[in-house]
Enzyme design. Structure first.
Site, PDB file in Angstrom:
ATOM      1  N   ASP A  89      41.567  37.319  -5.863  1.00 47.26           N
ATOM      2  CA  ASP A  89      40.533  36.981  -7.278  1.00 47.26           C
ATOM      3  C   ASP A  89      39.295  36.159  -6.638  1.00 47.26           C
ATOM      4  O   ASP A  89      39.353  35.110  -6.665  1.00 47.26           O
ATOM      5  CB  ASP A  89      41.444  36.179  -7.976  1.00 47.26           C
ATOM      6  CG  ASP A  89      40.523  35.915  -9.377  1.00 47.26           C
ATOM      7  OD1 ASP A  89      39.288  36.435  -9.476  1.00 47.26           O
ATOM      8  OD2 ASP A  89      41.034  35.363 -10.181  1.00 47.26           O
ATOM      9  N   ASP A  95      33.825  39.249 -10.194  1.00 49.40           N
ATOM     10  CA  ASP A  95      34.986  38.706 -10.308  1.00 49.40           C
ATOM     11  C   ASP A  95      36.302  39.822 -10.219  1.00 49.40           C
ATOM     12  O   ASP A  95      36.195  40.504 -11.163  1.00 49.40           O
ATOM     13  CB  ASP A  95      34.989  38.067 -11.809  1.00 49.40           C
ATOM     14  CG  ASP A  95      36.264  37.433 -12.266  1.00 49.40           C
ATOM     15  OD1 ASP A  95      37.360  37.396 -11.223  1.00 49.40           O
ATOM     16  OD2 ASP A  95      36.577  37.078 -13.300  1.00 49.40           O
TER      17      ASP A  95
END
Ligand SMILES: *[C@@H]1O[C@H](CO)[C@@H](O)[C@H](O)[C@H]1NC(C)=O
Ligand SMILES: *[C@@H]1O[C@H](CO)[C@@H](O)[C@H](O)[C@H]1NC(C)=O
Ligand SMILES: *[C@@H]1O[C@H](CO)[C@@H](O)[C@H](O)[C@H]1NC(C)=O
Length: 413
Positions: A299, A113
């Site tokens: 992201d 992430d």
């Protein structure tokens, strides 16, 4: 480019279950490493467009709009009455990568992430009632684990739910790259969204360490700890539509992209990989517009592409029959609709094109002819989020040494 023999490639077939096949682990501290992901095919089937959107809003602390909240509640209720875990469908909701923790190695499939900075895992300390099928890290079974006394972590979400726990230092290996004393945050409590995501054993944060939540002493991310042993302080994300992607650490594989690799500065002030596109176009021949600020973050941990409302509205004006559907909490359209590409300007002469097909995200319900859009509003987050829908259209270099992001087109077939 490293010699092929320098690369240690951990491969899992798509659809492999958590922990079923350990990655091949070689010697440690090679200057580069490469590894292939697994797609989370066990992610609950269908109807997760709204869930993916709600997850992004939660992550960035936005209270869920009422209509999205009720859409999500409805879906979750359906899940718990048994529509969950039917044969998984192939949608790119999440990508998981095998990571080895401890000695002997315990393999967990983690969500890499770039929008957060904690490495946290389901563990032997997570209450049984909060674990579905996740693999858990047991520090007691690792000869190299060491409790980080007095340390705790907590990640809270916009809706008040949170995950939290204590911290161990242990050896963590990704592909062939090892960190000896990595902070591994053990979950003593997880929010129900994580419990429901049964193949996801935790997160490996790749944003900047300043966002790490460990108290009282903030801890480094895996990448920050590994940087010194890498040839160059970079990692690359090559996510694929409907197939496992690859993360490489320490080098840029020039064979993985086409055309120019174009770098754009990163604003690290908020701890994210934040950049400012030069503009956007709707359709590959559409007019290039640069009037709206498109600043946002790269992201990998967010599924969708979240953009300013005005851009989202403009985009769906070009999709016949598209409308904002309050029962879904987002834009929907007929699944047969032809969606225009979305073009993102990286510099004055280079762009990344997100194919319209990626923006046709998935049916709102099994067999529904209505589809949920891969582009939705970033309402209230304060910046755009270039999630997987955008990232899988590109080869992306996260260059911590020069605080920049590199973008290149690649073969999408
Ligand atoms: C390790 O084992 C001890 C003794 O059985 C137990 O009290 C403790 O909770 C265990 N710790 C973890 C992290 O499972
Ligand atoms: C590469 O960049 C140059 C200038 O930066 C530009 O003129 C050229 O069209 C680009 N090539 C491709 C294939 O995008
Ligand atoms: C988008 O809509 C505008 C206005 O109707 C039109 O001029 C333009 O050609 C459309 N672009 C695409 C890619 O469909």
């Amino acid at each position: 480019m490293p010699a092929l023999s320098d690369l240690l490639v951990a491969t899992l077939a798509a659809g492999g279950l958590a922990g079923a096949i350990p990655p091949r682990i070689g010697t440690t501290n090679t200057g580069t490493t490469s590894l292939t992901q697994v797609r989370n095919t066990n992610f609950v089937r269908n109807q997760h467009g709204p869930i993916a959107l709600a997850k992004a809003y939660r992550k960035y602390g936005v209270p869920l709009p009422a209509d999205l909240k009720s859409a999500v509640t409805r879906i979750v209720q359906k899940r718990s009455t048994g529509s969950a875990k039917t044969t998984p469908e192939e949608y790119d909701n999440e990508y998981l990568t095998p990571v080895s923790i401890g000695s002997p190695a315990q393999t967990l499939n983690l969500d890499f992430d770039t929008g957060s900075s904690d490495l946290w895992v389901f563990s032997s300390e997570t209450p049984r009632s909060e674990v579905s099928d996740q693999a858990v890290y047991n520090p007691n079974k690792s000869t190299t684990s060491k409790k980080l006394n007095g340390a705790s972590w907590e990640i809270s979400y916009g809706d008040g739910s949170k995950s939290s726990g204590d911290v161990y230092l242990d050896r963590v290996t990704v592909g062939g790259l090892s960190v000896k004393y990595q902070a591994v945050e053990s979950a003593q409590q997880v929010s129900k969204e994580f419990t429901a995501d049964s193949n996801n054993d935790g997160l490996l944060g790749l944003a900047f360490s300043v966002l790490n939540t460990v108290q009282p002493t903030q801890q480094n991310t895996f990448f920050d700890n590994a940087k010194a042993s890498l040839d160059t302080p970079v990692f690359t994300a090559d996510l694929k539509a409907g197939a496992p992607g690859t993360y490489n650490f320490g080098y840029i594989d020039d064979s993985a992209y086409t055309g120019n690799l174009t770098f754009t500065p990163v604003d690290v002030s908020q701890g994210f990989w934040m950049f400012t596109p030069t503009g956007y176009a709707i359709g590959s021949t559409g007019a290039f517009k640069s009037t709206t600020s498109l600043s946002g973050i790269a992201d990998t941990g967010t599924t969708l592409l979240l953009l300013p409302k005005s851009v989202v509205t403009a985009y769906y004006k070009n999709v016949s029959g598209a409308k904002y559907d309050s029962s879904q909490g987002g834009y929907v359209f007929n699944c047969n609709a032809k969606l225009p590409d979305f073009v993102i300007g990286i510099d004055d002469s280079n762009t990344i094109t997100v194919p319209g097909s990626y923006i046709n995200f998935e049916p709102t319900e099994p067999a529904s002819r209505t589809c949920f859009g891969g582009i939705q509003s970033d309402a209230g987050i304060g910046f755009a989020i270039y999630g997987d829908v955008a990232l899988k259209a590109a080869f992306v270099v996260f260059d911590a040494g020069n605080e920049q992001l590199g973008w290149a087109a690649k073969d999408l077939s």
